[in-house]
Design a protein around this motif. Structure first.
Motif, PDB file in Angstrom:
ATOM      1  N   ASP B  19      -7.746  33.627 -10.010  1.00 53.08           N
ATOM      2  CA  ASP B  19      -7.004  34.642 -10.764  1.00 53.08           C
ATOM      3  C   ASP B  19      -6.565  34.070 -12.122  1.00 53.08           C
ATOM      4  OD1 ASP B  19      -5.211  36.459 -11.791  1.00 53.08           O
ATOM      5  OD2 ASP B  19      -4.170  36.809  -9.888  1.00 53.08           O
ATOM      6  N   ALA B  20      -7.350  34.367 -13.164  1.00 53.90           N
ATOM      7  CA  ALA B  20      -7.082  33.801 -14.491  1.00 53.90           C
ATOM      8  C   ALA B  20      -5.784  34.344 -15.090  1.00 53.90           C
ATOM      9  CB  ALA B  20      -8.254  34.078 -15.429  1.00 53.90           C
ATOM     10  N   THR B  21      -5.441  35.584 -14.747  1.00 56.69           N
ATOM     11  CA  THR B  21      -4.205  36.176 -15.276  1.00 56.69           C
ATOM     12  C   THR B  21      -2.983  35.465 -14.710  1.00 56.69           C
ATOM     13  OG1 THR B  21      -5.416  38.258 -15.172  1.00 56.69           O
ATOM     14  CG2 THR B  21      -3.080  38.384 -15.725  1.00 56.69           C
ATOM     15  N   ALA B  22      -3.026  35.189 -13.403  1.00 52.61           N
ATOM     16  CA  ALA B  22      -1.921  34.453 -12.777  1.00 52.61           C
ATOM     17  C   ALA B  22      -1.792  33.072 -13.413  1.00 52.61           C
ATOM     18  CB  ALA B  22      -2.175  34.316 -11.274  1.00 52.61           C
ATOM     19  N   TYR B  23      -2.923  32.467 -13.697  1.00 54.99           N
ATOM     20  CA  TYR B  23      -2.923  31.132 -14.289  1.00 54.99           C
ATOM     21  C   TYR B  23      -2.262  31.164 -15.671  1.00 54.99           C
ATOM     22  CZ  TYR B  23      -4.797  26.529 -15.570  1.00 54.99           C
ATOM     23  OH  TYR B  23      -4.934  25.229 -15.954  1.00 54.99           O
ATOM     24  N   ARG B  24      -2.626  32.164 -16.456  1.00 58.60           N
ATOM     25  CA  ARG B  24      -2.057  32.291 -17.791  1.00 58.60           C
ATOM     26  C   ARG B  24      -0.550  32.554 -17.717  1.00 58.60           C
ATOM     27  NH1 ARG B  24      -4.576  35.479 -22.909  1.00 58.60           N
ATOM     28  NH2 ARG B  24      -2.856  35.060 -24.315  1.00 58.60           N
ATOM     29  N   ARG B  25      -0.162  33.408 -16.787  1.00 63.90           N
ATOM     30  CA  ARG B  25       1.273  33.690 -16.615  1.00 63.90           C
ATOM     31  C   ARG B  25       2.030  32.433 -16.225  1.00 63.90           C
ATOM     32  NH1 ARG B  25       1.882  37.980 -12.319  1.00 63.90           N
ATOM     33  NH2 ARG B  25       4.028  37.244 -12.282  1.00 63.90           N
ATOM     34  N   LEU B  26       1.406  31.624 -15.361  1.00 68.22           N
ATOM     35  CA  LEU B  26       2.043  30.378 -14.931  1.00 68.22           C
ATOM     36  C   LEU B  26       2.254  29.441 -16.122  1.00 68.22           C
ATOM     37  CD1 LEU B  26       2.943  28.350 -12.692  1.00 68.22           C
ATOM     38  CD2 LEU B  26       0.579  27.575 -12.652  1.00 68.22           C
ATOM     39  N   LEU B  27       1.200  29.246 -16.915  1.00 68.27           N
ATOM     40  CA  LEU B  27       1.308  28.324 -18.047  1.00 68.27           C
ATOM     41  C   LEU B  27       2.333  28.835 -19.059  1.00 68.27           C
ATOM     42  CD1 LEU B  27      -2.440  27.314 -18.594  1.00 68.27           C
ATOM     43  CD2 LEU B  27      -0.670  26.089 -17.340  1.00 68.27           C
ATOM     44  N   GLU B  28       2.370  30.163 -19.238  1.00 69.81           N
ATOM     45  CA  GLU B  28       3.358  30.736 -20.169  1.00 69.81           C
ATOM     46  C   GLU B  28       4.777  30.573 -19.636  1.00 69.81           C
ATOM     47  OE1 GLU B  28       0.443  34.076 -22.253  1.00 69.81           O
ATOM     48  OE2 GLU B  28       1.754  34.663 -20.590  1.00 69.81           O
ATOM     49  N   ALA B  29       4.901  30.571 -18.302  1.00 69.06           N
ATOM     50  CA  ALA B  29       6.229  30.422 -17.714  1.00 69.06           C
ATOM     51  C   ALA B  29       6.715  28.971 -17.773  1.00 69.06           C
ATOM     52  CB  ALA B  29       6.208  30.907 -16.260  1.00 69.06           C
ATOM     53  N   VAL B  30       5.806  28.019 -17.624  1.00 72.63           N
ATOM     54  CA  VAL B  30       6.254  26.620 -17.600  1.00 72.63           C
ATOM     55  C   VAL B  30       6.421  26.047 -19.003  1.00 72.63           C
ATOM     56  CG1 VAL B  30       5.222  26.188 -15.339  1.00 72.63           C
ATOM     57  CG2 VAL B  30       3.958  25.558 -17.394  1.00 72.63           C
ATOM     58  N   ALA B  31       5.703  26.580 -19.997  1.00 74.05           N
ATOM     59  CA  ALA B  31       5.748  25.995 -21.339  1.00 74.05           C
ATOM     60  C   ALA B  31       7.169  25.893 -21.910  1.00 74.05           C
ATOM     61  CB  ALA B  31       4.824  26.769 -22.283  1.00 74.05           C
ATOM     62  N   PRO B  32       7.993  26.953 -21.827  1.00 76.65           N
ATOM     63  CA  PRO B  32       9.353  26.829 -22.392  1.00 76.65           C
ATOM     64  C   PRO B  32      10.196  25.775 -21.682  1.00 76.65           C
ATOM     65  CG  PRO B  32       8.828  29.127 -21.869  1.00 76.65           C
ATOM     66  CD  PRO B  32       7.750  28.297 -21.280  1.00 76.65           C
ATOM     67  N   VAL B  33       9.992  25.626 -20.373  1.00 74.65           N
ATOM     68  CA  VAL B  33      10.740  24.628 -19.614  1.00 74.65           C
ATOM     69  C   VAL B  33      10.304  23.221 -20.036  1.00 74.65           C
ATOM     70  CG1 VAL B  33      11.261  23.775 -17.304  1.00 74.65           C
ATOM     71  CG2 VAL B  33      10.962  26.229 -17.681  1.00 74.65           C
ATOM     72  N   LEU B  34       8.998  23.042 -20.187  1.00 78.29           N
ATOM     73  CA  LEU B  34       8.479  21.751 -20.634  1.00 78.29           C
ATOM     74  C   LEU B  34       8.987  21.439 -22.043  1.00 78.29           C
ATOM     75  CD1 LEU B  34       4.762  22.052 -19.443  1.00 78.29           C
ATOM     76  CD2 LEU B  34       6.604  20.763 -18.364  1.00 78.29           C
ATOM     77  N   ARG B  35       9.064  22.482 -22.884  1.00 80.60           N
ATOM     78  CA  ARG B  35       9.495  22.313 -24.277  1.00 80.60           C
ATOM     79  C   ARG B  35      10.935  21.797 -24.315  1.00 80.60           C
ATOM     80  NH1 ARG B  35       8.115  27.262 -25.941  1.00 80.60           N
ATOM     81  NH2 ARG B  35       6.035  26.491 -26.452  1.00 80.60           N
ATOM     82  N   ALA B  36      11.804  22.432 -23.524  1.00 77.08           N
ATOM     83  CA  ALA B  36      13.218  22.034 -23.523  1.00 77.08           C
ATOM     84  C   ALA B  36      13.381  20.606 -23.004  1.00 77.08           C
ATOM     85  CB  ALA B  36      14.020  23.009 -22.673  1.00 77.08           C
ATOM     86  N   ALA B  37      12.635  20.290 -21.947  1.00 78.93           N
ATOM     87  CA  ALA B  37      12.758  18.959 -21.354  1.00 78.93           C
ATOM     88  C   ALA B  37      12.232  17.890 -22.302  1.00 78.93           C
ATOM     89  CB  ALA B  37      12.002  18.921 -20.039  1.00 78.93           C
ATOM     90  N   THR B  38      11.121  18.161 -22.962  1.00 75.79           N
ATOM     91  CA  THR B  38      10.538  17.210 -23.896  1.00 75.79           C
ATOM     92  C   THR B  38      11.475  16.986 -25.086  1.00 75.79           C
ATOM     93  OG1 THR B  38       8.444  18.197 -23.270  1.00 75.79           O
ATOM     94  CG2 THR B  38       8.399  16.671 -25.076  1.00 75.79           C
ATOM     95  N   HIS B  39      12.047  18.072 -25.546  1.00 74.64           N
ATOM     96  CA  HIS B  39      13.055  18.045 -26.603  1.00 74.64           C
ATOM     97  C   HIS B  39      14.161  17.063 -26.249  1.00 74.64           C
ATOM     98  CE1 HIS B  39      14.532  20.454 -30.047  1.00 74.64           C
ATOM     99  NE2 HIS B  39      13.295  20.928 -30.029  1.00 74.64           N
ATOM    100  N   ARG B  40      14.684  17.263 -25.039  1.00 78.23           N
ATOM    101  CA  ARG B  40      15.795  16.432 -24.579  1.00 78.23           C
ATOM    102  C   ARG B  40      15.366  14.975 -24.437  1.00 78.23           C
ATOM    103  NH1 ARG B  40      19.330  17.348 -19.506  1.00 78.23           N
ATOM    104  NH2 ARG B  40      18.060  19.205 -19.273  1.00 78.23           N
ATOM    105  N   GLY B  41      14.149  14.757 -23.881  1.00 80.15           N
ATOM    106  CA  GLY B  41      13.653  13.395 -23.699  1.00 80.15           C
ATOM    107  C   GLY B  41      13.506  12.681 -25.027  1.00 80.15           C
TER     108      GLY B  41
END
Lengths: 212, 181
Positions: B19-41
């Motif tokens: 399911d490519a749509t689910a995959y895209r939704r997943l990556l879009e959902a995790v990107a902001p979380v990764l961004r904030a954590a990387t920022h902090r790191g």
């Protein structure tokens, strides 16, 4: 490049499902097997009295030790391909071959022998053993490292070490069918030195090849 | 956090089932979380935080290329954060820092918004030009110009299969280039 565009590109690249590493590793080791066997038959070959030797429990025990090492290291290697894996959860499996060799040492010590223990330990093939095991392990090590490159190990050196251990276990299995030194005293000393050497090569190669 | 993790795990299972749509939704959902954590790191290591988008993209590439190492019976978040942590440490080491990154930096993090369009092209775009021409053309068409596989195939006079192969190889070579010190 914008991150959302990258995500769109990643989501486009989903036609082929990624292959699990277990079957890939199995295939790689199967491909390395004829190479290692050919090398072994060309250089050493099995010992001439292999049929009678098979009735000697200490000859057979060598294979129990080397194959236990190989299978334990395969399981731990596959576990370590996961980025969140901890060594402790499955690493204890690597103690299994140690348990086997220590129990066979105890059995050997309790039996009467014509040759003194030091003669059994030094044996007749120490140098050949230390050179042969790494040589026959090499095709398996190369195959294992190539397969494990699909993994994402948190510690690439450690993952390389377990690849070295599995290769040493398989290489030593071939060598054990040639070697006439069946005493566990010989195995514990010389096979271990050869195995440690292959594991060290694995650490070195793993640090370079298994980073992701 | 529990509900979020379950949702991610479900999306990744669907993605692995094709399911490519689910995959895209997943990556879009995790990107902001990764961004904030990387920022902090980065901030904790005393590094400029404007590099965080490069690291987020590197994490996303690794997630994509190593997704076969995720065990579908295990939760997705610990796997994701292990990769993120590894990539952040790697990025800091390349910048000459040796730091310990706490895994909690990731798991407790809330989302951060995407940076504005005006930021620099970033490391990924820089490395794009160093790729073999076919991989570069396909990646540029799909990842920069947002063309589909079909449009790209027509534009570059390739078969769709060849576009897919070049896209996958291009993503893998990009990840390899980003890994170089």
């Amino acid at each position: 490049m914008q991150t959302d565009r990258l995500i769109a590109a990643l989501a486009t690249d989903t036609r082929t499902a990624p292959r699990r590493i277990g079957p890939v590793l199995a295939l790689a080791l199967l491909a390395a097997l004829p190479v290692a066997v050919a090398l072994f038959m060309a250089i050493l070959g099995m010992r001439s009295d292999v049929r009678t030797a098979m009735h000697n429990p200490f000859f057979d025990l060598k294979f129990v030790v080397t194959l236990t090492l190989a299978f334990a290291a395969i399981v731990v290697s596959l576990h370590l391909t996961r980025p969140e894996a901890s060594f402790g959860r499955w690493g204890w499996l690597l103690l299994l071959p140690v348990v086997v060799i220590v129990s066979s040492l105890a059995a050997e010590m309790m039996m009467p022998h014509q040759r003194p223990w030091l003669a059994r330990l030094i044996g007749n093939n120490a140098m050949a053993c230390m050179a042969s095991i790494p040589l026959f392990a090499l095709p398996f090590l190369a195959a294992a490292l190539l397969a494990l490159r699909r993994g994402a190990p948190a510690n690439p050196g450690l993952a390389g070490m377990t690849a070295g251990l599995l290769a040493a276990g398989l290489g030593a299995t071939l060598y054990a069918s040639h070697c006439t030194d069946d005493s566990p005293l010989f195995v514990v000393v010389w096979y271990s030195i050869a195995t440690a050497f292959v594991a060290a090569v694995g650490v070195f190669a793993g640090r370079r090849m298994l980073r992701y | 956090m529990r509900g979020r993790d379950d949702e991610w795990t479900g999306l990744m299972r669907a993605a692995n089932a094709g399911d490519a749509t689910a995959y895209r939704r997943l990556l879009e959902a995790v990107a902001p979380v990764l961004r904030a954590a990387t920022h902090r790191g980065l901030a904790r290591a005393g590094q400029p935080v404007d590099q965080s988008e490069d690291i987020v993209q590197e994490i996303l590439l690794a997630v994509h290329l190593k997704r076969q190492t995720w065990d579908a019976t295990a939760p997705f978040a610990p796997w994701l954060f292990a990769i993120a942590r590894n990539k952040l440490i790697d990025a800091l080491r390349r910048r000459g820092r040796r730091v310990f990154v706490n895994i909690d930096d990731f798991s407790e993090t809330m989302a951060a918004p995407a940076p504005s369009e005006t930021l620099s092209a970033g490391e990924v775009a820089t490395h794009l030009d160093g790729l073999p021409s076919r991989q570069r053309d396909v990646l540029k068409s799909i990842a920069v110009e947002s063309a589909s596989i079909k449009e790209t195939a027509t534009r570059l006079a390739m078969t769709e299969g060849a576009v897919r192969v070049a896209l996958h190889r291009g993503l893998a070579s990009l990840a390899a280039k980003l890994r170089e010190p």
